[in-house]
Every structure is written in C-alpha cells, then in structure tokens.
Design an enzyme around this catalytic site. Structure first.
Site, PDB file in Angstrom:
ATOM      1  N   SER A   1       0.856  -1.190   0.000  1.00  0.00           N
ATOM      2  CA  SER A   1       0.000   0.000   0.000  1.00  0.00           C
ATOM      3  C   SER A   1       0.885   1.231   0.000  1.00  0.00           C
ATOM      4  O   SER A   1       1.710   1.414   0.900  1.00  0.00           O
ATOM      5  CB  SER A   1      -0.882   0.017   1.253  1.00  0.00           C
ATOM      6  OG  SER A   1      -1.374   1.338   1.451  1.00  0.00           O
TER       7      SER A   1
ATOM      8  N   HIS B   1      -1.301  -1.237  -4.056  1.00  0.00           N
ATOM      9  CA  HIS B   1      -2.625  -0.945  -3.511  1.00  0.00           C
ATOM     10  C   HIS B   1      -2.691   0.554  -3.243  1.00  0.00           C
ATOM     11  O   HIS B   1      -1.804   1.117  -2.601  1.00  0.00           O
ATOM     12  CB  HIS B   1      -2.784  -1.750  -2.219  1.00  0.00           C
ATOM     13  CG  HIS B   1      -4.078  -1.596  -1.500  1.00  0.00           C
ATOM     14  ND1 HIS B   1      -5.197  -2.362  -1.790  1.00  0.00           N
ATOM     15  CD2 HIS B   1      -4.441  -0.790  -0.475  1.00  0.00           C
ATOM     16  CE1 HIS B   1      -6.176  -2.031  -0.968  1.00  0.00           C
ATOM     17  NE2 HIS B   1      -5.754  -1.071  -0.165  1.00  0.00           N
TER      18      HIS B   1
ATOM     19  N   ASP C   1      -4.790   3.617  -1.622  1.00  0.00           N
ATOM     20  CA  ASP C   1      -5.809   3.922  -0.620  1.00  0.00           C
ATOM     21  C   ASP C   1      -6.334   5.337  -0.802  1.00  0.00           C
ATOM     22  O   ASP C   1      -5.645   6.309  -0.500  1.00  0.00           O
ATOM     23  CB  ASP C   1      -5.212   3.767   0.787  1.00  0.00           C
ATOM     24  CG  ASP C   1      -5.046   2.305   1.170  1.00  0.00           C
ATOM     25  OD1 ASP C   1      -6.054   1.569   1.132  1.00  0.00           O
ATOM     26  OD2 ASP C   1      -3.917   1.895   1.497  1.00  0.00           O
TER      27      ASP C   1
ATOM     28  N   MET D   1      -8.913   8.099   0.381  1.00  0.00           N
ATOM     29  CA  MET D   1      -9.706   8.434   1.577  1.00  0.00           C
ATOM     30  C   MET D   1     -10.339   9.803   1.412  1.00  0.00           C
ATOM     31  O   MET D   1      -9.653  10.754   1.011  1.00  0.00           O
ATOM     32  CB  MET D   1      -8.802   8.440   2.811  1.00  0.00           C
ATOM     33  CG  MET D   1      -8.102   7.124   3.047  1.00  0.00           C
ATOM     34  SD  MET D   1      -7.110   7.214   4.532  1.00  0.00           S
ATOM     35  CE  MET D   1      -6.387   5.576   4.527  1.00  0.00           C
TER      36      MET D   1
ATOM     37  N   HIS E   1      -8.476   1.097  -3.613  1.00  0.00           N
ATOM     38  CA  HIS E   1      -9.388   0.944  -2.477  1.00  0.00           C
ATOM     39  C   HIS E   1     -10.057   2.281  -2.188  1.00  0.00           C
ATOM     40  O   HIS E   1      -9.432   3.195  -1.649  1.00  0.00           O
ATOM     41  CB  HIS E   1      -8.556   0.467  -1.269  1.00  0.00           C
ATOM     42  CG  HIS E   1      -9.351   0.166  -0.050  1.00  0.00           C
ATOM     43  ND1 HIS E   1      -8.759  -0.192   1.150  1.00  0.00           N
ATOM     44  CD2 HIS E   1     -10.691   0.149   0.181  1.00  0.00           C
ATOM     45  CE1 HIS E   1      -9.691  -0.410   2.054  1.00  0.00           C
ATOM     46  NE2 HIS E   1     -10.872  -0.197   1.493  1.00  0.00           N
TER      47      HIS E   1
ATOM     48  N   MET F   1     -12.113   4.311  -0.111  1.00  0.00           N
ATOM     49  CA  MET F   1     -12.725   4.503   1.217  1.00  0.00           C
ATOM     50  C   MET F   1     -13.474   5.821   1.167  1.00  0.00           C
ATOM     51  O   MET F   1     -13.039   6.853   1.674  1.00  0.00           O
ATOM     52  CB  MET F   1     -11.623   4.494   2.289  1.00  0.00           C
ATOM     53  CG  MET F   1     -11.056   3.103   2.522  1.00  0.00           C
ATOM     54  SD  MET F   1      -9.507   3.112   3.434  1.00  0.00           S
ATOM     55  CE  MET F   1      -8.380   3.329   2.073  1.00  0.00           C
TER      56      MET F   1
ATOM     57  N   MET G   1     -11.300  -6.417   5.656  1.00  0.00           N
ATOM     58  CA  MET G   1     -10.487  -5.446   6.403  1.00  0.00           C
ATOM     59  C   MET G   1     -10.134  -6.036   7.769  1.00  0.00           C
ATOM     60  O   MET G   1     -11.007  -6.495   8.504  1.00  0.00           O
ATOM     61  CB  MET G   1     -11.258  -4.129   6.596  1.00  0.00           C
ATOM     62  CG  MET G   1     -11.467  -3.315   5.333  1.00  0.00           C
ATOM     63  SD  MET G   1      -9.945  -2.853   4.486  1.00  0.00           S
ATOM     64  CE  MET G   1      -9.091  -1.874   5.742  1.00  0.00           C
TER      65      MET G   1
ATOM     66  N   GLY H   1      -8.646   3.829   7.449  1.00  0.00           N
ATOM     67  CA  GLY H   1      -8.368   5.246   7.685  1.00  0.00           C
ATOM     68  C   GLY H   1      -6.898   5.541   7.944  1.00  0.00           C
ATOM     69  O   GLY H   1      -6.422   6.626   7.626  1.00  0.00           O
ATOM     70  N   PHE H   2      -6.197   4.567   8.493  1.00  0.00           N
ATOM     71  CA  PHE H   2      -4.802   4.810   8.859  1.00  0.00           C
ATOM     72  C   PHE H   2      -3.970   3.549   8.684  1.00  0.00           C
ATOM     73  O   PHE H   2      -4.471   2.434   8.910  1.00  0.00           O
ATOM     74  CB  PHE H   2      -4.703   5.267  10.327  1.00  0.00           C
ATOM     75  CG  PHE H   2      -5.486   6.513  10.600  1.00  0.00           C
ATOM     76  CD1 PHE H   2      -4.918   7.766  10.401  1.00  0.00           C
ATOM     77  CD2 PHE H   2      -6.810   6.439  11.018  1.00  0.00           C
ATOM     78  CE1 PHE H   2      -5.653   8.914  10.628  1.00  0.00           C
ATOM     79  CE2 PHE H   2      -7.557   7.586  11.250  1.00  0.00           C
ATOM     80  CZ  PHE H   2      -6.963   8.839  11.055  1.00  0.00           C
ATOM     81  N   GLY H   3      -2.720   3.737   8.306  1.00  0.00           N
ATOM     82  CA  GLY H   3      -1.782   2.621   8.297  1.00  0.00           C
ATOM     83  C   GLY H   3      -1.245   2.393   9.693  1.00  0.00           C
ATOM     84  O   GLY H   3      -1.462   3.189  10.613  1.00  0.00           O
ATOM     85  N   GLY H   4      -0.564   1.274   9.868  1.00  0.00           N
ATOM     86  CA  GLY H   4       0.158   1.024  11.115  1.00  0.00           C
ATOM     87  C   GLY H   4      -0.688   0.577  12.286  1.00  0.00           C
ATOM     88  O   GLY H   4      -0.255   0.651  13.437  1.00  0.00           O
TER      89      GLY H   4
ATOM     90  N   ASP I   1      -6.527  -6.707   4.438  1.00  0.00           N
ATOM     91  CA  ASP I   1      -5.892  -5.379   4.456  1.00  0.00           C
ATOM     92  C   ASP I   1      -5.858  -4.858   5.883  1.00  0.00           C
ATOM     93  O   ASP I   1      -6.898  -4.647   6.498  1.00  0.00           O
ATOM     94  CB  ASP I   1      -6.719  -4.445   3.550  1.00  0.00           C
ATOM     95  CG  ASP I   1      -6.122  -3.056   3.411  1.00  0.00           C
ATOM     96  OD1 ASP I   1      -5.078  -2.767   4.026  1.00  0.00           O
ATOM     97  OD2 ASP I   1      -6.719  -2.256   2.664  1.00  0.00           O
ATOM     98  N   GLY I   2      -4.631  -4.630   6.378  1.00  0.00           N
ATOM     99  CA  GLY I   2      -4.466  -3.980   7.669  1.00  0.00           C
ATOM    100  C   GLY I   2      -3.689  -4.816   8.663  1.00  0.00           C
ATOM    101  O   GLY I   2      -4.061  -5.950   8.968  1.00  0.00           O
ATOM    102  N   GLY I   3      -2.561  -4.271   9.125  1.00  0.00           N
ATOM    103  CA  GLY I   3      -1.796  -4.935  10.185  1.00  0.00           C
ATOM    104  C   GLY I   3      -1.075  -6.198   9.751  1.00  0.00           C
ATOM    105  O   GLY I   3      -0.769  -7.044  10.592  1.00  0.00           O
TER     106      GLY I   3
ATOM    107  N   GLY J   1       1.108  -2.162   4.185  1.00  0.00           N
ATOM    108  CA  GLY J   1       1.625  -0.801   4.166  1.00  0.00           C
ATOM    109  C   GLY J   1       2.899  -0.683   4.986  1.00  0.00           C
ATOM    110  O   GLY J   1       4.015  -0.786   4.473  1.00  0.00           O
TER     111      GLY J   1
HETATM  112  C1  DX5 Z   1      -6.138   1.218   5.983  1.00  0.00           C
HETATM  113  C2  DX5 Z   1      -5.749   1.003   4.545  1.00  0.00           C
HETATM  114  C3  DX5 Z   1      -4.626   0.047   4.394  1.00  0.00           C
HETATM  115  C4  DX5 Z   1      -3.356   0.481   5.067  1.00  0.00           C
HETATM  116  C5  DX5 Z   1      -2.570  -0.721   5.450  1.00  0.00           C
HETATM  117  O1  DX5 Z   1      -7.073   2.222   6.045  1.00  0.00           O
HETATM  118  O2  DX5 Z   1      -6.866   0.522   3.804  1.00  0.00           O
HETATM  119  O3  DX5 Z   1      -4.416  -0.308   3.036  1.00  0.00           O
HETATM  120  O4  DX5 Z   1      -2.571   1.325   4.293  1.00  0.00           O
HETATM  121  O5  DX5 Z   1      -1.475  -0.310   6.233  1.00  0.00           O
HETATM  122  P1  DX5 Z   1      -0.814  -1.288   7.291  1.00  0.00           P
HETATM  123  O6  DX5 Z   1      -0.279  -2.467   6.548  1.00  0.00           O
HETATM  124  O7  DX5 Z   1       0.257  -0.456   7.910  1.00  0.00           O
HETATM  125  O8  DX5 Z   1      -1.884  -1.689   8.272  1.00  0.00           O
HETATM  126 ZN    ZN Z   2      -6.517  -0.353   1.718  1.00  0.00          ZN
END
Ligand code: DX5
Ligand code: ZN
Length: 255
Positions: free
Chosen positions: A29, A54, A56, A58, A87, A89, A158, A163-166, A192-194, A214
C-alpha cells in the site's frame, strides 16, 4: 514493457499479470511510502519483484482521514505498469468512479458500508473493464455481501478499521476469511491492515489470495527487499499449515 502498459489502455495486460502472479502475494500500500519520491519508491518495488500496488483513497468523510485522488493516480499511471488495486474509502464511490477508471485503476474496491446495494456499481465497474471488489470492515458481517458474491470478482476483508496505516491486526476477521474460503474455494480473497510476517502466516493459513501491506513493507530502515523476503517467509509458513486446525482467535481490537 511498452508504453501502452502505462496507460488506461494497458488494463487487460496488467490484469493478466495480476492473474499470472504466484499466489498468495503481497500488494504494497503506497499510503506508507515517501510521497516526496513516489517514482523512486515504485522503481524499488519493481526491482524487488512486486507486480501490483494498492492505492488507498480516503475522502475524509467515510473515514476520518484524507489521502489522494484520481489526478494523482493518473500521474503515477504514466510512470508504472504495476496493476493498480484501488481501495475507495469513500461515501459515494459511484460519483467518482469514471475518474478512477480513466486514471488507470484496474481493480476497484468499494466499501459495502457506503454502498449497501452495490448491484449497479458492480455492473459499472465491470463494464469499464475493471475488476469489482467489495471491502467489509471488521464489525460488518458476511451477510452484508452475500447477495452480491456471484457478481463480484473479489472480496477484501479489512483487518483494521480503515483510515490509517500502522494499526494492529484484528485476528477475529479470520473467521470471515475461513467461512468465505470454505464456501467458495475459487473466490479471490484479500486482506488489508496490520499484515506483518506473523499475521501474513495466519491470513494465508486461513485462505487469503492476496495481502495488502503498508507499514510492513515501507518500514523505517528503507529495506523493502528484506521486508518482502520476511513476508514471503510468513507466507511460506502459512501455506504449510494451511490444512492444519485453525489458530485460536483473539478478541476484536475495534471498539
Ligand atoms: C487502511 C488502509 C490500508 C493500510 C494498510 O485504512 O486501507 O491499506 O494502508 O497499512 P498497514 O499495513 O500499515 O496496516
Ligand atoms: Zn486499503
């Protein structure tokens, strides 16, 4: 690769590359990349064997954050032949769909919470030559997407609130992955996520086809090749235990 692959017209070839990649695979991502040098980041991922990224998007309304939109993606399209897994959002993805198609996105993912009856939207995405995928947030049950599964090309589970990475991986969503996989052995399932090497292992064992990563790729030391190699090791472990009993599931981390 010819210039055509770096234009909206190159979509069939980019989707063929996506289909031809060995599964399950990692889709970085760009949300976590260095936006001051995206072109160089894309080149580095290409050298490391990545086939798709990917994106994102938003809107600051469906999710409490803003990222980038179609004009930015259109410029990235000129720079790379990566398959674009986009994606959305957004509260009203149908309003902007044509812009993302023209910008050169290949797989269009919308959120079921934003479009409770997506029949028309799925048809529009497919008529444009793109693949249609639906994302569902951790609290959203599979029943929300079941009526549309036959017309969708993929499902994105999901594993964090978008909304946020990490953020921290929510292992409770693996129940949805397992239910989808057991009911539909041929379905394309993304997560997707974590995702880090240990959670990639769990996701692959549960049956995912693709993982969005990400912060697990764009880590502070800048060594994306090492990050991808560690993820590949997690995928290998997950593939090995794919037929083993399901791992225990912890409590949901979303409140
Ligand atoms: C979250 C996004 C993800 C995000 C993943 O809102 O849809 O694609 O960037 O980031 P990580 O891998 O750090 O959770
Ligand atoms: Zn995503």
């Amino acid at each position: 690769m010819g210039d055509d692959l770096r234009s909206p017209a190159g979509r069939p070839a980019r989707l063929a590359a996506w289909d031809g990649a060995s599964r399950p695979f990692v889709t970085p991502s760009l949300l976590n990349c260095d936006f001051s040098k995206v072109g160089e980041e894309l080149d580095a991922l290409r050298r490391d064997g990545v086939v798709a990224v990917h994106l994102d998007v938003m809107d600051g309304h469906f999710v409490p954050n803003l990222s980038y939109g179609a004009p930015v993606i259109q410029d990235w399209r000129k720079r790379t032949d990566f398959t674009f897994d986009c994606h959305l959002m957004m509260s009203d993805p149908g309003r902007y769909l044509d812009d993302f198609v023209k910008a050169g996105c290949d797989i269009i993912i919308f959120q079921i919470e934003a479009v409770p009856d997506p029949t028309g939207l799925i048809a529009r995405i497919k008529a444009a030559g793109c693949r249609a995928s639906v994302a569902l947030n951790p609290p959203t049950p599979l029943s929300a997407i079941e009526p549309y599964l036959d017309s969708l090309d993929a499902v994105l589970v999901m594993s964090v609130m978008p909304g946020f990475g990490g953020q921290k991986f929510d292992a409770s969503v693996l129940d949805k992955v397992r239910a989808l996989r057991s009911g539909r052995p041929g379905l394309w399932i993304s997560i997707d996520g974590g995702i880090k090497p240990d959670t990639a292992e769990l996701a692959v064992a549960a049956g995912v086809s693709q993982m969005v990563v990400g912060s697990g790729v764009f880590r502070p030391d800048g060594n994306y090749a090492a990050a991808l190699a560690e993820l590949a090791e997690g995928i290998r472990r997950g593939t090995e235990r794919g037929s083993a009993p399901a791992p225990p599931v912890g409590p949901p981390s979303h409140e």
